[in-house]
Design an enzyme around this catalytic site. Sequence first.
Site, PDB file in Angstrom:
ATOM      1  N   LYS A  56      -2.614  -1.922  -3.153  1.00 23.75           N
ATOM      2  CA  LYS A  56      -3.543  -1.247  -2.592  1.00 23.75           C
ATOM      3  C   LYS A  56      -3.136   0.244  -2.719  1.00 23.75           C
ATOM      4  CE  LYS A  56      -5.990  -0.434   1.446  1.00 23.75           C
ATOM      5  NZ  LYS A  56      -6.450  -1.141   3.056  1.00 23.75           N
ATOM      6  N   GLU A  77       0.760  -1.082  -0.024  1.00 26.71           N
ATOM      7  CA  GLU A  77      -0.009  -0.021   0.020  1.00 26.71           C
ATOM      8  C   GLU A  77       0.919   1.229  -0.095  1.00 26.71           C
ATOM      9  OE1 GLU A  77      -2.716   0.455   3.448  1.00 26.71           O
ATOM     10  OE2 GLU A  77      -3.801   2.181   2.419  1.00 26.71           O
TER      11      GLU A  77
HETATM   12  P1  13P Z   1      -9.427   3.965   4.258  1.00 22.83           P
HETATM   13  O1  13P Z   1     -10.174   3.203   3.099  1.00 22.83           O
HETATM   14  O2  13P Z   1     -10.441   4.559   5.271  1.00 22.83           O
HETATM   15  O3  13P Z   1      -8.483   4.717   3.465  1.00 22.83           O
HETATM   16  O4  13P Z   1      -8.655   2.747   4.729  1.00 22.83           O
HETATM   17  C1  13P Z   1      -7.972   1.801   4.219  1.00 22.83           C
HETATM   18  C2  13P Z   1      -6.576   1.506   4.830  1.00 22.83           C
HETATM   19  O5  13P Z   1      -6.477   0.384   5.063  1.00 22.83           O
HETATM   20  C3  13P Z   1      -5.379   2.303   5.235  1.00 22.83           C
HETATM   21  O6  13P Z   1      -4.386   1.919   5.228  1.00 22.83           O
END
Ligand code: 13P
Length: 344
Positions: free
Chosen positions: A220, A178
């Site tokens: 992500k 991510e």
């Molecule tokens: P949000 O969808 O609230 O951005 O959270 C996703 C997430 O896992 C952030 O690390």
Amino acid sequence: MDSEKLHETAKALVAEGKGILAADESSGTIKKRFDAIGVESTEKNRRAYRDLLFTTEGAADYISGVILFDETIRQSTEDGTPFPKALDKAGIIPGIKVDAGAKPLALSPEETITEGLDGLRDRLEEYRELGARFAKWRAVLPIEGEHIPSDYAIWTNAHALGRYAALCQEADLVPIVEPEVLMDGDHTIERAYSVTSRTLQAVFTELYDQRVDFEGMLLKPNMVLPGYDAGEQAPHDEIARATIKCFKRTVPAAVPGVVFLSGGQSDEDATARLNAMNALDEELPWQLSFSYGRALQAAAQKAWSGKAENREAAQRAFYHRAKMNSAARTGAYAPEMEREAVTA
Ligand code: 13P
């Protein structure tokens, strides 16, 4: 490393019509969410809240996996079943957030580097024994002016994501990678496009150099859109096209799925934009799905407000958002569906 198992888990997480619930808020973040609904952030309240989400009847029709936090993976449902076991029994894959948060980056204190690599191999082992089958690590890259994020911040965070992902695969856990380019700020969609492109190029260079198996991971990312304070927002279709154009140039076709974060978009925008991408008349090599935190939980948190008697209303709200996002997986979502009666 069991490549076949990794590929299978990665594919199952982006199975048709399904996406991921990010319920891995750290102690600080969940306190913020609870403060907003006037609930004290105690261990008991956090357990009760996660319990209602994880035991929502039928959620497995739309939810493939749940990302847990260190405290949560050790907690149990009301009847004493450990959360990972209860999820598994319901047909939902348990996962775990393994980073230790974003800390000031040395010699560039206005930027951050995500920490948590020390001792990670041992922690992954323990999490796997507790039932986790995938993991998550978040890098945070804000856009500010022309010089932030710096290449330094992009490459150090990309390197850490590579180290984390390689360790995960070695431990038979699917890494969710991510690199979040924040959608806050007043930047244009063009700037978001160029920073996201640069970031993804760096991330996939590091993943490749560190021997990460692309078929056994998920990406992500943020969506490519104008900053929230940029004035006029772009139409969903423009956001969908810019995001897909960016990914086509930076994300290897071998990656089985892209699971978006919601990052502060409204619930309905997060759903409509995912839908717009899946509705584009384009052949795409990856599944486009969701790994939403706020956009799946905000309505449920409000409905619950810490009261046991609101448990079912909160489950209905969560189920509804999961169902809407499931529809967005195939481009079948329409805003009218928000008003349809829903039952949990
Ligand atoms: P949000 O969808 O609230 O951005 O959270 C996703 C997430 O896992 C952030 O690390």
